[in-house]
Design a protein around this motif. Sequence first.
Motif, short mmCIF file in Angstrom:
data_model
loop_
_atom_site.label_atom_id
_atom_site.label_comp_id
_atom_site.label_asym_id
_atom_site.label_seq_id
_atom_site.Cartn_x
_atom_site.Cartn_y
_atom_site.Cartn_z
N LEU A 59 2.47 8.98 -3.61
CA LEU A 59 1.28 8.21 -3.26
C LEU A 59 1.20 7.80 -1.79
CD1 LEU A 59 -1.30 7.15 -4.57
CD2 LEU A 59 -0.10 5.01 -5.09
N PRO A 60 2.25 7.19 -1.19
CA PRO A 60 2.13 6.78 0.21
C PRO A 60 2.13 7.94 1.21
CG PRO A 60 3.87 5.56 -0.93
CD PRO A 60 3.52 6.73 -1.77
N MET A 61 2.49 9.14 0.75
CA MET A 61 2.64 10.27 1.66
C MET A 61 1.43 11.19 1.71
SD MET A 61 6.62 11.29 0.85
CE MET A 61 6.67 12.47 2.20
N ILE A 62 0.45 10.92 0.85
CA ILE A 62 -0.71 11.83 0.80
C ILE A 62 -1.53 11.75 2.08
CG2 ILE A 62 -2.87 12.34 -0.38
CD1 ILE A 62 -1.57 11.36 -2.96
N VAL A 63 -1.90 10.54 2.48
CA VAL A 63 -2.72 10.36 3.68
C VAL A 63 -1.85 10.42 4.92
CG1 VAL A 63 -4.30 8.82 4.89
CG2 VAL A 63 -4.38 8.98 2.39
N ASN A 64 -2.22 11.28 5.85
CA ASN A 64 -1.47 11.45 7.09
C ASN A 64 -2.45 11.45 8.26
OD1 ASN A 64 -0.18 12.92 9.37
ND2 ASN A 64 1.53 13.07 7.94
N PRO A 65 -2.40 10.43 9.14
CA PRO A 65 -3.35 10.35 10.26
C PRO A 65 -3.36 11.60 11.15
CG PRO A 65 -2.16 8.29 10.03
CD PRO A 65 -1.51 9.26 9.10
N PHE A 66 -2.19 12.17 11.38
CA PHE A 66 -2.11 13.35 12.23
C PHE A 66 -2.84 14.53 11.59
CE2 PHE A 66 0.22 17.22 13.61
CZ PHE A 66 -0.15 17.20 14.94
N THR A 93 8.35 2.01 10.59
CA THR A 93 7.84 0.65 10.80
C THR A 93 6.98 0.16 9.64
OG1 THR A 93 5.87 1.47 11.96
CG2 THR A 93 7.83 0.99 13.29
N ILE A 94 6.45 1.09 8.85
CA ILE A 94 5.59 0.68 7.73
C ILE A 94 6.20 1.03 6.38
CG2 ILE A 94 3.47 0.86 9.06
CD1 ILE A 94 2.99 3.59 7.86
N ILE A 95 7.43 1.54 6.38
CA ILE A 95 8.02 1.96 5.12
C ILE A 95 8.32 0.77 4.21
CG2 ILE A 95 10.46 1.91 5.81
CD1 ILE A 95 10.70 4.66 4.39
N THR A 96 8.59 -0.39 4.81
CA THR A 96 8.83 -1.59 4.00
C THR A 96 7.58 -1.98 3.23
OG1 THR A 96 10.47 -2.38 5.59
CG2 THR A 96 9.58 -3.99 4.03
N ILE A 97 6.42 -1.88 3.91
CA ILE A 97 5.15 -2.19 3.25
C ILE A 97 4.90 -1.22 2.11
CG2 ILE A 97 2.66 -2.41 3.58
CD1 ILE A 97 3.24 -3.12 6.50
N HIS A 98 5.16 0.04 2.35
CA HIS A 98 5.00 1.05 1.30
C HIS A 98 5.91 0.73 0.11
CE1 HIS A 98 3.35 4.39 4.16
NE2 HIS A 98 2.45 3.47 3.86
N PHE A 99 7.15 0.37 0.41
CA PHE A 99 8.10 0.09 -0.66
C PHE A 99 7.67 -1.11 -1.50
CE2 PHE A 99 11.86 -2.14 -2.27
CZ PHE A 99 12.45 -1.13 -3.02
N LEU A 100 7.24 -2.18 -0.83
CA LEU A 100 6.79 -3.37 -1.57
C LEU A 100 5.55 -3.06 -2.40
CD1 LEU A 100 7.27 -6.11 1.19
CD2 LEU A 100 8.70 -5.68 -0.81
N PHE A 101 4.65 -2.25 -1.84
CA PHE A 101 3.43 -1.87 -2.55
C PHE A 101 3.76 -1.07 -3.82
CE2 PHE A 101 -0.04 1.28 -3.12
CZ PHE A 101 -1.08 0.39 -3.41
N ILE A 102 4.64 -0.11 -3.69
CA ILE A 102 5.03 0.71 -4.84
C ILE A 102 5.80 -0.12 -5.86
CG2 ILE A 102 6.46 2.66 -5.56
CD1 ILE A 102 3.82 3.41 -4.22
N ALA A 103 6.65 -1.04 -5.38
CA ALA A 103 7.40 -1.90 -6.31
C ALA A 103 6.47 -2.81 -7.09
CB ALA A 103 8.43 -2.71 -5.52
N LYS A 104 5.46 -3.37 -6.44
CA LYS A 104 4.49 -4.24 -7.12
C LYS A 104 3.72 -3.48 -8.20
CE LYS A 104 4.93 -8.28 -5.06
NZ LYS A 104 5.24 -9.53 -5.82
N LEU A 105 3.46 -2.22 -7.96
CA LEU A 105 2.74 -1.40 -8.93
C LEU A 105 3.65 -0.90 -10.05
CD1 LEU A 105 0.47 0.79 -6.61
CD2 LEU A 105 -0.22 -1.18 -7.99
N GLY A 106 4.94 -1.15 -9.92
CA GLY A 106 5.88 -0.69 -10.94
C GLY A 106 6.10 0.81 -10.92
N LEU A 107 6.00 1.41 -9.75
CA LEU A 107 6.07 2.87 -9.64
C LEU A 107 7.37 3.35 -9.01
CD1 LEU A 107 2.42 3.68 -8.49
CD2 LEU A 107 3.41 3.92 -10.78
N LEU A 108 8.35 2.46 -8.87
CA LEU A 108 9.64 2.90 -8.35
C LEU A 108 10.28 3.87 -9.33
CD1 LEU A 108 11.18 -0.39 -6.88
CD2 LEU A 108 10.17 1.53 -5.63
#
Length: 283
Positions: free
Chosen positions: A151-158, A128-143
């Motif tokens: 980067l998006p996988m480091i923090v894990n609530p569980f 449900t949040i992977i689209t936000i992650h993708f847009l965030f990484i694309a804006k940073l030019g990190l694709l």
Amino acid sequence: MLTKKQKRNNWILVVILIIASLFFLFPVIWMLANSFKPDAAITSDMNSLSAFVPPAINGSFFDNYIAVLTNTSFIRYMVNTLFYAALLIVLGVIVNGLAGYALAKIKFPFRERWLLIIMLLMIVPMETIITIHFLFIAKLGLLNTVIGYILPMIVNPFNIFLFRQVFVSLPDDVYEAAQLDHCRPIKYFFTMVLPMSKSVVATVSVFTFLNVWNDYLWPSLVFTSGDLLTAQIGLNAITSNDNTTMGQTLAVITMVTIPVIIIYSLFSKQIVEGVVSTGSKEG
């Protein structure tokens, strides 16, 4: 002291569990046995018990594995995945561990509300949040970069919650003694807190490895270069190739499956201890 009846019941339970485990392992046994066979043998053995028996060891016994390892980039895919998993295990333990320690031991405004938010995030699926992650990484030019993948996988609530539940039970007098020795909080975390929480560190490490190893969706969005692909994407690329035989397909699937079984078998005790310890803490 167990009575004869109790011993008999225990043996009956063990036998039932062994039979049940073999039943669930049949697909794995079939996959492993047929991964050494040519397609003709796989087809001819399909309707007999021979389907669960590997062929006699001869010069062509490992042909399927040799073909996959020499004619594809699967070794590179596996090395990439192990590298990503190692990075995320180290970074995840540090970042999520520090967050869990702050929620457990450091008093700051709205701490309980932050804990509630983290617990609510635990029920939000990654999809449900992977689209936000993708847009965030694309804006940073990190694709198509390792940083963009990690980067998006480091923090894990569980994982934060697991660490927090264990750290709540740590005695405060140890920290007070460390302060008397002029031990700074960060040094105390790495030299005292983590060594006293080996079970949850092992649990988080195994869960992180399994998540990275089994992940297909996120790396397929981030990576376009063949040099950076992961094992699951490589598996799909190889098995969808028309030139790949059935035996080679089973060999690739076996190589992807076996590491997961090995890791879980080696650390199953630590996983159980870590999960049980988190469920027994209060706070």
